[in-house]
Design a protein around this motif. Structure first.
Motif, PDB file in Angstrom:
ATOM      1  N   THR A 135       0.836  -1.206   0.000  1.00 43.23           N
ATOM      2  CA  THR A 135       0.000   0.000   0.000  1.00 43.23           C
ATOM      3  C   THR A 135       0.868   1.252   0.000  1.00 43.23           C
ATOM      4  O   THR A 135       0.599   2.222  -0.732  1.00 43.23           O
ATOM      5  CB  THR A 135      -0.924   0.002   1.230  1.00 43.23           C
ATOM      6  N   ALA A 136       1.924   1.242   0.807  1.00 45.19           N
ATOM      7  CA  ALA A 136       2.817   2.401   0.870  1.00 45.19           C
ATOM      8  C   ALA A 136       3.488   2.659  -0.474  1.00 45.19           C
ATOM      9  O   ALA A 136       3.643   3.814  -0.899  1.00 45.19           O
ATOM     10  CB  ALA A 136       3.876   2.177   1.959  1.00 45.19           C
ATOM     11  N   LEU A 137       3.869   1.587  -1.166  1.00 43.72           N
ATOM     12  CA  LEU A 137       4.473   1.746  -2.499  1.00 43.72           C
ATOM     13  C   LEU A 137       3.460   2.303  -3.503  1.00 43.72           C
ATOM     14  O   LEU A 137       3.777   3.189  -4.302  1.00 43.72           O
ATOM     15  CB  LEU A 137       5.018   0.404  -2.983  1.00 43.72           C
ATOM     16  N   ASN A 138       2.249   1.785  -3.444  1.00 43.06           N
ATOM     17  CA  ASN A 138       1.206   2.241  -4.366  1.00 43.06           C
ATOM     18  C   ASN A 138       0.850   3.709  -4.137  1.00 43.06           C
ATOM     19  O   ASN A 138       0.460   4.420  -5.078  1.00 43.06           O
ATOM     20  CB  ASN A 138      -0.042   1.373  -4.231  1.00 43.06           C
ATOM     21  N   ASN A 139       1.003   4.156  -2.886  1.00 45.32           N
ATOM     22  CA  ASN A 139       0.703   5.557  -2.549  1.00 45.32           C
ATOM     23  C   ASN A 139       1.925   6.462  -2.651  1.00 45.32           C
ATOM     24  O   ASN A 139       1.848   7.647  -2.292  1.00 45.32           O
ATOM     25  CB  ASN A 139       0.129   5.638  -1.130  1.00 45.32           C
ATOM     26  N   ASN A 140       3.047   5.882  -3.101  1.00 44.55           N
ATOM     27  CA  ASN A 140       4.302   6.630  -3.270  1.00 44.55           C
ATOM     28  C   ASN A 140       4.835   7.233  -1.967  1.00 44.55           C
ATOM     29  O   ASN A 140       5.563   8.219  -1.989  1.00 44.55           O
ATOM     30  CB  ASN A 140       4.125   7.753  -4.303  1.00 44.55           C
TER      31      ASN A 140
END
Length: 387
Positions: A135-140
């Motif tokens: 999720t953190a990666l997808n939200n940058n």
């Protein structure tokens, strides 16, 4: 208190190689020792006065063991802190303190401690579970590449992985963890700080560490570090600040990065004798194990200067080898100048398991490094069935 040839009892939680090398020093001073370890074949068993088998994370086992001794220390961080806290409340001296250990046991808490005390460290993000990283990666909010670290129970390269792509996240345990920005660094350094019960403090020289590229284990420790004196001073000052912040008693090994800009960032710490200090057995006026004893017993701290340049080479199990251990070609390294093998007493080898180390001493540190390479290329830790 009279510690020598007396009724005094020192307790050690953990019976591995660090405990075994600590027992060299207790035997030198005739200090009575009790050791507890989960394995009946622990290396410490042959050298202590009393040996107990027990799970170091078991509250009752740790508490019952601690009641048998006057001072309690440990050679591994994975011990039951709740039991240590109760023992401390009941008057047993526990060094380093349970409060120090509780912070250090969890890498997320450890990193927050550095932030709270203005200690330089790599930027990080804390996660309750590994699967939250997607999720953190997808939200940058985090970006590749980064370092994943399990918050608890990591050691010797386990629980740490460099993440460059989504596929690198596959098969990681879904546990509390942190991610750290991948620091571009010149060197990995370490400083061991010793603080006794009276608050007296000394440091060992800065050492340089070279790591195995895939196992993430230290292969070589070089003392003194081959760095600019300005960087040496920076590293010493940061290590002292970390020590002062923890107010620990005993040894504190502070592992650091020297960045491309010659800044010093703290990676993590260990509140005990440490792999980065093994060189001191042959190379220093006071080795780290004797210094740990001096610290926790409130004795005068020993001289930490090196008598000669020293390098440590870790002996780990060869890949593809599991079974009864054989130290192949050990006679070859014993012919080399200034070389001393230390065998830990583990009967079974497996890939990358720490089985021993070798120290090389020489007045010329560059020559010592050459000999260390010869040692690494000569001795092999293999399984008898594979020979």
């Amino acid at each position: 208190m009279n510690y020598f040839s007396s009724d005094f009892k020192l307790g050690i939680l953990g019976g591995g190689q660090l405990g075994k090398m600590l027992l060299y020093e207790t035997r030198k001073y005739d200090i009575y020792t009790c050791v507890m370890d989960p394995s009946e074949e622990a290396p410490c068993r042959i050298a202590c006065n009393e040996f107990y088998t027990g799970d170091l994370m078991d509250y009752d086992k740790v508490y019952e063991f601690g009641k048998k001794v006057d001072v309690l220390t440990f050679e591994i961080e994975n011990v039951n802190v709740d039991a240590l806290e109760k023992l401390e409340r009941e008057g047993i001296k526990v060094y380093p303190s349970p409060a120090t250990l509780r912070t250090i046991q969890n890498k997320a808490k450890q990193k927050l401690f550095y932030v709270d005390h203005n200690i330089p460290t790599a930027p990080f993000t804390r996660f309750a579970y590994t699967n939250e990283i997607h999720t953190a990666l997808n939200n940058n909010s985090i970006d590749f590449p980064f370092v994943w670290k399990s918050a608890q129970f990591g050691y010797d390269g386990k629980g740490v992985k460099v993440i460059r792509t989504y596929s690198d996240l596959d098969d990681l345990p879904n546990v509390e963890c942190i991610t750290e920005e991948l620091v571009p660094f010149k060197n990995e350094l370490a400083v061991i700080v010793s603080r006794n019960t009276k608050g007296e403090v000394v440091t060992y020289p800065v050492v340089e560490m070279e790591f195995h590229p895939t196992a993430n284990q230290v292969e070589y420790v070089i003392c003194p570090a081959r760095i600019d004196p300005v960087v040496t001073e920076k590293a010493q000052l940061v290590a002292l600040k970390v020590s002062e912040s923890f107010q620990h008693t005993g040894l504190l090994a502070v592992e650091m990065f020297q960045t491309k800009n010659d800044d010093i960032l703290v990676n993590e710490v260990a509140p005990r004798p440490h792999n980065s200090g093994h060189f001191s057995i042959e190379a220093s006026y006071t080795n780290q194990f004797e210094q740990h004893l001096r610290s926790i017993l409130g004795l005068p701290l020993g001289h930490t200067d090196s008598k000669v340049g020293g390098i440590m080479v870790n002996l780990t199990g060869e890949e593809g080898h599991t079974g009864k251990v054989v130290y192949q070609h050990i006679e070859g390294i014993m012919k080399m100048e200034g070389v001393t093998p230390h065998i830990y007493g583990k009967k079974e080898t497996r890939p990358f398991r720490k089985m021993g180390h070798v120290t090389i001493v020489n007045r010329d540190i560059d020559r010592a490094r050459e000999i260390a390479e010869e040692v690494k290329n000569t001795i092999k830790v293999v399984a008898a069935k594979n020979i």
